[in-house]
Design an enzyme around this catalytic site. Structure first.
Site, mmCIF file in Angstrom:
data_model
loop_
_atom_site.group_PDB
_atom_site.id
_atom_site.type_symbol
_atom_site.label_atom_id
_atom_site.label_comp_id
_atom_site.label_asym_id
_atom_site.label_seq_id
_atom_site.Cartn_x
_atom_site.Cartn_y
_atom_site.Cartn_z
ATOM 1 N N CYS A 26 0.901 -1.318 0.162
ATOM 2 C CA CYS A 26 -0.312 -0.015 -0.267
ATOM 3 C C CYS A 26 0.658 1.521 -0.261
ATOM 4 O O CYS A 26 0.374 2.214 -0.556
ATOM 5 C CB CYS A 26 -1.052 -0.037 0.940
ATOM 6 S SG CYS A 26 0.122 -0.150 3.037
ATOM 7 N N ARG A 84 3.847 1.036 -2.054
ATOM 8 C CA ARG A 84 5.455 1.135 -2.285
ATOM 9 C C ARG A 84 5.216 -0.053 -3.555
ATOM 10 O O ARG A 84 4.665 -0.311 -3.078
ATOM 11 C CB ARG A 84 6.037 0.730 -1.401
ATOM 12 C CG ARG A 84 7.983 -0.312 -1.815
ATOM 13 C CD ARG A 84 8.755 -0.693 -0.333
ATOM 14 N NE ARG A 84 9.403 0.648 0.521
ATOM 15 C CZ ARG A 84 10.067 1.266 0.393
ATOM 16 N NH1 ARG A 84 10.600 1.469 -0.990
ATOM 17 N NH2 ARG A 84 9.999 2.023 1.462
ATOM 18 N N GLY A 131 -16.704 7.690 22.406
ATOM 19 C CA GLY A 131 -16.661 8.444 21.089
ATOM 20 C C GLY A 131 -17.005 7.464 20.194
ATOM 21 O O GLY A 131 -16.055 6.246 19.966
ATOM 22 N N GLY A 140 -16.120 8.220 16.588
ATOM 23 C CA GLY A 140 -15.852 9.230 15.439
ATOM 24 C C GLY A 140 -14.404 8.072 14.405
ATOM 25 O O GLY A 140 -14.077 7.347 15.209
ATOM 26 N N ALA A 158 -12.068 7.080 17.663
ATOM 27 C CA ALA A 158 -12.259 5.633 18.336
ATOM 28 C C ALA A 158 -12.401 4.465 17.287
ATOM 29 O O ALA A 158 -11.901 3.910 17.981
ATOM 30 C CB ALA A 158 -13.587 6.684 18.806
#
Lengths: 425, 284
Positions: free
Chosen positions: A55, A57, A193, A195, A198
């Site tokens: 992902c 290189r 949370g 988001g 988290a």
């Protein structure tokens, strides 16, 4: 093989050092695409090719007299594959000869990784090697080179601490939690949370084996989505204390401007928990947990500053290991050179041996019917010993000179020329 | 024949314990996340430790049979029993764990005691023992007492490890203590298990001791200060455990309490042995 030139090995690299994330995404190749590309590039180059794609290189390796043209040939194919114009493709960092070999070994040791010492790259190099081995045609030179890269990568991991100590906030949190709870089979994790931060932490805990999640969030809708995603349970934020009583680990990542847990709240929580250990991770900014909370005996509190400090220390620890890792890499480069020299000498030794044995057989033929069978047997034994003793010194010279690197090309050519040898690869 | 076998085992046991300790020390040096070679995993697994326990127990039984009395007649035999007890209790506390990470500490103690035992051991024909050592209840009393003290010692060592790791976490020091000790909750469990086991075994040992004193000895003062103090120390342990359970004390406070209780128990035994007159002498 005897015509090997160091410059025949080339490496073309696209990594965080010379490309943007978008460019790397564009160039990332799936295993299927690599399997499709390898035979085409081999045909064009009339040599050996390997492709490493992760992902972060994408790298092309070639062993061919035309290795330096690899990118010229492959960029058209890649542009066509991605449906983009040639100008969009970035320019690779190029390495030829020894720098190419060193580069692969450094990549394998994760010295070239964005996160120094990350552990996945070795498996990715192995994957590139396996894809190359999957081809119908053999790649003896790159086969050996990748074997050296994998071996050196392993040695760097065992003989140095380059890959030890996590270097991301989430993985450090998981490490700390493991030190308290061992594993997460019977551990409940509370996310305060729902988001991105988290959820990122939750993914790390899930990856480490955690299966029991409670999500406390102000917005019920978002909290429920996160709970469904993690196979957990949603609790409204006003029941945070209850959630803390049930959980073993609590990750706080909210935008709250005031403390969600203070001294009084934690006293009540810990009383209800009968003082069972509670690991609090506060990765919010500003802090969600009052600093006095950690005064409680069974509470282990780590906020973003503490975690960042650990990350920085781990990273420093890894950086300290770079010289050791480089030493290992240089030792493998030296071994690679010995292997190359041996590869060059072995066919000559074979040819020399065949040459002497051929002369012996010719001479023996002359005497087949001239002497008695008993005498012929004696001649056979005598000639065998004679030839062995005569070829001993030149063969030992070649072997030793190859091992210690003192063999000059003209010396080898002289031996070949002197005996009119025809070494076979 | 028996003496030859015992002499061989006298030498084999400390060497084998030292060898096992060396392997455990090597494992301890490896990073926890690093894959261990299969051979190392096998040697540091439970099976070699169980075999050692069986051999050592067999040696103790053989020694007892050879002298027709409990093998507690001299310092060497006592050290050997202590080594055996520590290994047994430690293995018992580790029974649910996949790997025995604390082997470097406990095998180190076991090996040290067994080396002392080997150095001081005398042949069976040269040993003498009081007639009391032929009393079966007396032998069981001593065995349970030694096992009980060993269990409390294991619990106390675990408590020290707990305190060290908990403090390292509190102070956010990610050094050797953090890297090398097992997880906090695991140390807490093994410490509790060892302490509870110790109290239980000591309880049986003390009860049997009272029976021996009442029925096996001619004249015993029921208020012998050494016996009373030991009984009180044992009772204090029980009260401490009940308080911890009822009050839900945990974490560092429990670690400190376990350690303090063990130190007080040992001081009580030491002071009563050195300064108080008594019919009872502790082994050695």
């Amino acid at each position: 093989m005897s015509n090997y030139k160091p410059s025949d090995i080339g490496a073309f690299s696209f990594s965080h050092r010379n490309t943007t994330l978008e460019e790397r995404d564009l160039l990332a190749l799936s295993d299927h695409e690599i399997q499709d590309l390898l035979p085409r590039l081999r045909d064009i180059l009339q040599g050996e090719v390997a492709i490493l794609s992760t992902c972060n290189r994408t790298e092309l390796y070639a062993y061919s007299p035309f290795a330096k043209h690899l990118w010229e040939y492959s960029r058209n194919i890649l542009a066509e594959l991605r449906g983009v114009s040639l100008s969009i493709l970035p320019e690779p960092a190029q390495f030829h000869g020894h720098p190419a070999i060193r580069h692969l070994l450094r990549v394998s040791a994760s010295l070239e990784s964005l996160a120094l010492g990350e552990d996945q790259i070795l498996a990715q190099v192995k994957n590139a090697y396996d894809l190359m081995l999957g081809l119908d045609d053999k790649s003896p030179m790159l086969d050996q080179l990748f074997q050296f890269a994998i071996r050196s990568g392993k040695q760097v991991r065992t003989d140095t601490t380059l890959c030890q100590g996590n270097v991301s906030i989430s993985s450090v949190s998981v490490d700390l939690a493991k030190k308290i709870f061992g594993n997460f089979k019977r551990t409940s994790i509370l996310l305060v949370g729902a988001g991105e931060t988290a959820m990122n932490a939750a993914v790390h805990f899930h990856g480490a084996g955690a299966r029991s999640f409670i999500i406390a969030n102000r917005s019920e809708e978002r909290g429920q989505i996160a709970a469904t995603r993690l196979g957990g349970e949603y609790m409204p934020l006003h029941r945070l204390s209850d959630a803390c009583v049930r959980a073993d680990i609590a990750v706080f990542a909210t935008g709250s401007k005031q403390h969600l847990i203070d001294k009084e709240t934690i006293d009540n929580i810990m009383r209800a928990r009968r003082n069972k250990q509670l690991f609090l991770i506060d990765i919010s900014n500003p802090r969600n947990i009052a600093p006095e909370v950690e005064d409680h005996d069974g509470v282990y509190l780590f906020n973003i500053d503490h975690l960042e400090k650990i990350v920085a220390e781990n990273l420093r620890g890894r950086e300290d290991q770079i010289p050791l890792a480089e030493e290992i890499i240089e030792s493998y480069i030296a071994r690679w050179e010995v292997w190359l020299r041996e590869r060059r000498v072995i066919p000559t030794i074979g040819a020399l041996s065949r040459h002497f044995m051929g002369i012996r057989e010719q001479e023996l033929k002359e005497h087949v019917n001239r002497v008695s069978p008993e005498e012929y047997e004696l001649l056979e034994a005598f000639s065998k010993r004679l030839v062995r003793r005569m070829q001993h010194n030149p063969i030992m010279f070649l072997r030793e000179a190859a091992e210690n690197g003192s063999l000059r090309s003209d010396e080898l050519d002289l031996i070949i020329e002197l005996h009119k040898l025809q070494p076979k690869d | 024949m028996t003496q030859t076998l015992l002499t061989l085992l006298d030498w084999f046991l400390p060497i084998a314990y030292l060898a096992l300790w060396t392997v455990h020390a090597r494992t301890f040096r490896l990073p926890l996340d690093q894959d261990r070679p299969t051979w190392l995993e096998r040697i540091t697994g439970k099976i070699p430790l169980m075999i050692m326990l069986a051999i050592h127990a067999g040696y103790t039984i053989l020694r007892g049979l050879a002298q027709q009395a409990w093998p507690l007649s001299n310092k060497a035999e006592f050290f050997s029993l202590l080594a055996l007890s520590i290994l047994a209790v430690w293995l018992f506390t580790q029974r649910d764990e996949e790997d025995a990470q604390t082997g470097i500490f406990f095998l180190g103690i076991t090996a040290t005691f067994q080396i002392f035992a080997c150095a001081l051991m005398i042949p069976i024909k040269d040993t003498t023992h009081p007639i009391l050592h032929e009393n079966p209840i007396y032998g069981v009393h001593v065995l349970f007492m030694v096992l009980g003290f060993a269990a409390l010692a294991v619990g106390a060592i675990d408590a020290i490890m707990y305190i060290l790791l908990a403090r390292a976490l509190k102070n956010r020091e990610m050094g050797l203590v953090f890297q090398k000790l097992p997880p906090l909750i695991r140390i807490e469990e093994t410490s509790k298990r060892a302490t509870v086991t110790g109290i239980f075994l000591l309880g049986i040992g003390l009860s049997l001791g009272h029976i021996v004193a009442l029925y096996g000895l001619d004249s015993v003062n029921p208020w012998d200060p050494k016996i009373v103090l030991t009984d009180l120390a044992w009772l204090a342990y029980i009260v401490g455990m009940i308080t911890i359970k009822l009050k839900g004390l945990g974490g560092l406070r429990m670690g400190y309490l376990s350690l303090a209780a063990f130190i007080i128990l040992m001081l009580t035994v030491a002071i009563s042995s050195l300064y108080l007159p008594s019919f009872h002498s502790f082994p050695g």
